[in-house]
Motif scaffolding. Structure first.
Motif, short mmCIF file in Angstrom:
data_model
loop_
_atom_site.label_atom_id
_atom_site.label_comp_id
_atom_site.label_asym_id
_atom_site.label_seq_id
_atom_site.Cartn_x
_atom_site.Cartn_y
_atom_site.Cartn_z
N GLU A 105 4.03 -1.77 -0.52
CA GLU A 105 3.81 -1.56 0.91
C GLU A 105 2.91 -0.36 1.17
N ALA A 106 3.16 0.75 0.47
CA ALA A 106 2.34 1.96 0.65
C ALA A 106 0.91 1.73 0.17
N LEU A 107 0.76 1.07 -0.98
CA LEU A 107 -0.58 0.84 -1.52
C LEU A 107 -1.38 -0.12 -0.64
N SER A 108 -0.76 -1.20 -0.19
CA SER A 108 -1.51 -2.14 0.65
C SER A 108 -1.85 -1.51 2.01
N ARG A 109 -0.95 -0.69 2.53
CA ARG A 109 -1.24 0.01 3.79
C ARG A 109 -2.44 0.95 3.59
N GLN A 110 -2.47 1.65 2.46
CA GLN A 110 -3.56 2.59 2.15
C GLN A 110 -4.89 1.86 1.93
N ARG A 111 -4.89 0.78 1.19
CA ARG A 111 -6.13 0.10 0.80
C ARG A 111 -6.58 -0.96 1.80
N LEU A 112 -5.63 -1.64 2.45
CA LEU A 112 -5.97 -2.77 3.32
C LEU A 112 -5.80 -2.48 4.80
N GLY A 113 -4.98 -1.48 5.13
CA GLY A 113 -4.70 -1.18 6.52
C GLY A 113 -3.48 -1.93 7.04
N TRP A 114 -2.87 -2.77 6.22
CA TRP A 114 -1.66 -3.50 6.58
C TRP A 114 -0.76 -3.59 5.35
N GLU A 115 0.53 -3.82 5.60
CA GLU A 115 1.50 -3.85 4.51
C GLU A 115 1.74 -5.26 3.99
N LEU A 116 1.63 -5.43 2.69
CA LEU A 116 2.05 -6.66 2.03
C LEU A 116 3.53 -6.49 1.70
N PRO A 117 4.40 -7.27 2.30
CA PRO A 117 5.85 -7.06 2.12
C PRO A 117 6.38 -7.71 0.84
N LEU A 118 5.92 -7.25 -0.33
CA LEU A 118 6.23 -7.92 -1.59
C LEU A 118 7.73 -7.95 -1.88
N SER A 119 8.46 -6.89 -1.59
CA SER A 119 9.88 -6.89 -1.91
C SER A 119 10.62 -7.98 -1.14
N GLY A 120 10.33 -8.16 0.13
CA GLY A 120 10.93 -9.25 0.90
C GLY A 120 10.32 -10.60 0.56
N LEU A 121 9.02 -10.60 0.27
CA LEU A 121 8.31 -11.84 0.01
C LEU A 121 8.85 -12.56 -1.23
N ALA A 122 9.37 -11.81 -2.19
CA ALA A 122 9.95 -12.42 -3.38
C ALA A 122 11.14 -13.32 -3.02
#
Length: 184
Positions: A105-122
């Motif tokens: 979430e932190a990395l995608s927010r930093q690089r993309l401007g939005w959060e990829l919710p990988l922990s929930g997405l699993a």
């Protein structure tokens, strides 16, 4: 990640795929203890819409409790980004560039401007509510969890234990996953 003509071809294939199947609702389920650490791998198509812009790609995802490996690919199969999560954090590789952070979430927010919710997405990609987080299901069958609204859809022509499509939305961000291949 701009794909130009390839994005147009992918858009057409998504639209055609949607026309060829009969959508059926898929009710979210609570994950049982035996499923908490069950590994899986999935492949399919990914569409992201954020702040009025859209991106289309294919994905390959290998998940276990200890590690996630998510590759984002062009429709022709070329990997444009690779995300790996393990006990040391998460690393995003795009070409020769690499970035690290404590979580996706932190990395995608930093690089993309939005959060990829990988922990929930699993959990959500399999039609489950994420354990340990408050969740509710509304009258339309939409799951509300971790600030996301999640819609699960199955293909009535090809029944499966998992949804064939998962649509997530939060604010002006929407993510759609169309899973074509599952492997336990």
């Amino acid at each position: 990640m701009r794909f130009g003509r390839l994005a147009l071809a992918l858009t057409a294939s998504i639209a055609l795929g949607a026309c060829a199947s009969h959508d059926a609702p898929f009710a979210p389920q609570a994950a049982s203890q035996s499923r908490l650490d069950a590994p899986f791998s999935a492949s399919g198509r990914l569409a992201v819409r954020y702040d009025g812009r859209g991106e289309l790609a294919n994905f390959d995802w290998i998940h276990s409790a200890a590690r996630d490996e998510l590759s984002i690919n062009t429709p022709l199969g070329n990997t444009v980004a690779r995300l790996v999560r393990d006990s040391g954090g998460v690393e995003l590789t795009q070409g020769e560039d690499r970035w690290r952070a404590a979580d996706v979430e932190a990395l995608s927010r930093q690089r993309l401007g939005w959060e990829l919710p990988l922990s929930g997405l699993a959990w959500w990609i399999r039609g489950y509510t994420a354990p340990g987080l408050p969740a509710s299901v509304d009258a339309e069958g939409l799951l509300h969890q971790a600030g996301w609204t999640i819609r699960f859809v199955s293909d009535a022509d090809a029944p499966s234990v998992y949804p064939s499509r998962v649509e997530l939305s939060r604010g002006d961000l929407s993510i759609r996953l169309l899973t074509s291949t599952w492997r336990p």
